[in-house]
Enzyme design. Structure first.
Site, PDB file in Angstrom:
ATOM      1  N   ASP A   1      20.949   9.309  52.485  1.00 29.42           N
ATOM      2  CA  ASP A   1      19.706   8.766  52.701  1.00 29.42           C
ATOM      3  C   ASP A   1      18.458   9.357  51.604  1.00 29.42           C
ATOM      4  OD1 ASP A   1      20.527   7.206  54.670  1.00 29.42           O
ATOM      5  OD2 ASP A   1      20.002   8.556  56.375  1.00 29.42           O
TER       6      ASP A   1
ATOM      7  N   GLU B   1      14.469   8.871  52.266  1.00 25.55           N
ATOM      8  CA  GLU B   1      13.504   8.210  53.266  1.00 25.55           C
ATOM      9  C   GLU B   1      12.172   8.767  52.687  1.00 25.55           C
ATOM     10  OE1 GLU B   1      15.390   7.353  57.546  1.00 25.55           O
ATOM     11  OE2 GLU B   1      15.175   9.596  57.125  1.00 25.55           O
TER      12      GLU B   1
ATOM     13  N   GLU C   1      26.830   8.229  55.304  1.00 25.20           N
ATOM     14  CA  GLU C   1      25.511   7.755  54.786  1.00 25.20           C
ATOM     15  C   GLU C   1      24.664   8.520  53.921  1.00 25.20           C
ATOM     16  OE1 GLU C   1      21.336   6.229  57.093  1.00 25.20           O
ATOM     17  OE2 GLU C   1      23.519   6.058  58.326  1.00 25.20           O
TER      18      GLU C   1
END
Length: 296
Positions: free
Chosen positions: A105, A107, A103
């Site tokens: 990310d 954010e 993953e």
């Protein structure tokens, strides 16, 4: 009338360019060609080429790509929640499936009015994350659209903001450190309430009187190797790893940052980095192995 050599050369160049671009796979700017809502369909607002997702005290919302990909570049232009966004998180990320997933990310951590958004990046490899970095931005991401990209090839994962690199995760397999290179990944985004941790460590909660909180999107682009669901992981890995085809992200110049990009990254880290797991000795008394070898 017969075409001259210059015309034929130009025509041949156009054909070769078209073939090269086609090998890059998918590229588009329309949401519904690449993505679909994942949940809370009534929290989506469509305004032509513009998509908005909202968070209220009933639900957030999220979307996902229709296909999965292995290597390439994904980009979306985002305008984040204006005003008091404390407690909210807007996420843009790539992820594979399963407990051993990979993953990447972005954010975006909301804040109280007048306080800057923070951007947190994270990398999971074989189900293990805890590689957070946080930084401020050099602009107000709530006032206009800015592009956020993830570039992924066999050599590195690069997080970019308006094509400026803010983080690099390098392939250090020669040091015995796993690198994400054999799992197809979907592309996702969501807006949700995370007031237990997102703003000042959870001390500032979401003020629901300011709801709905709205994030706006446009400029959806996926230029990556698409992985058909009919093929197994091994076949997709062989297809997308530059065996038979030559993708632009496999070019030698894409194996590391250019000198200019390296200077940009150093500037970002010197002026905007506010947290790096590599230097957090309270969480990691023993420095994580990749931190000892990453050049950035």
């Amino acid at each position: 009338m017969m075409a001259g050599p210059e015309y034929l050369s130009m025509a041949m160049a156009s054909v070769l360019l078209a073939v090269f671009v086609m090998m890059g796979s998918v590229s588009s700017s329309k949401f519904d060609e690449l993505f679909q809502p994942s949940w809370a369909l009534d929290h989506f607002i469509y305004e032509g080429e513009l998509l908005k997702m909202k968070l209220d005290n009933y639900s957030g919302a999220g979307f996902s790509s229709k296909s999965k990909y292995m290597f390439g570049k994904v980009t979306v232009q985002i305008k984040l929640v204006e005003g008091d966004s404390a407690g909210t998180v807007t996420a843009f990320y790539m992820s594979s499936d399963g407990s051993k997933h990979n993953e990447f990310d972005f954010e975006f951590l909301g804040n109280t009015t007048g306080e800057p958004y923070l951007v947190q990046t994270n990398v999971y490899v074989n189900g293990v994350g805890n590689r957070e970095q946080r930084l401020s931005l050099w602009f107000d991401p709530t006032k206009d659209f800015h592009s956020y990209s993830i570039l992924w090839n066999r050599h590195q994962v690069v997080f970019l903001v308006d094509d400026t690199p803010i983080r690099v995760h390098s392939n250090l397999e020669h040091r015995g450190i796993p690198f994400p290179k054999d799992q197809a990944m979907g592309v996702y985004s969501s807006i949700w309430n995370a007031d237990d941790w997102a703003t000042q460590g959870g001390r500032v909660k979401t003020n629901w009187t300011h709801a709905p909180f709205t994030t706006s999107y446009r400029g959806f682009e996926i230029d990556a190797c698409e992985c058909p669901a009919t093929l197994d992981a091994g076949d997709n890995a062989r297809r997308c790893s530059g065996g038979e085809k030559r993708y632009w992200w496999d070019e030698p110049t894409m194996s590391e940052l250019s000198l200019h990009q390296s200077h940009q990254l150093l500037w970002v880290r010197a002026n905007h980095l506010v947290y790096d797991y590599c230097t957090d000795t309270s969480r990691f008394p023993v420095t994580p192995a990749e931190c000892l070898h990453h050049r950035h």
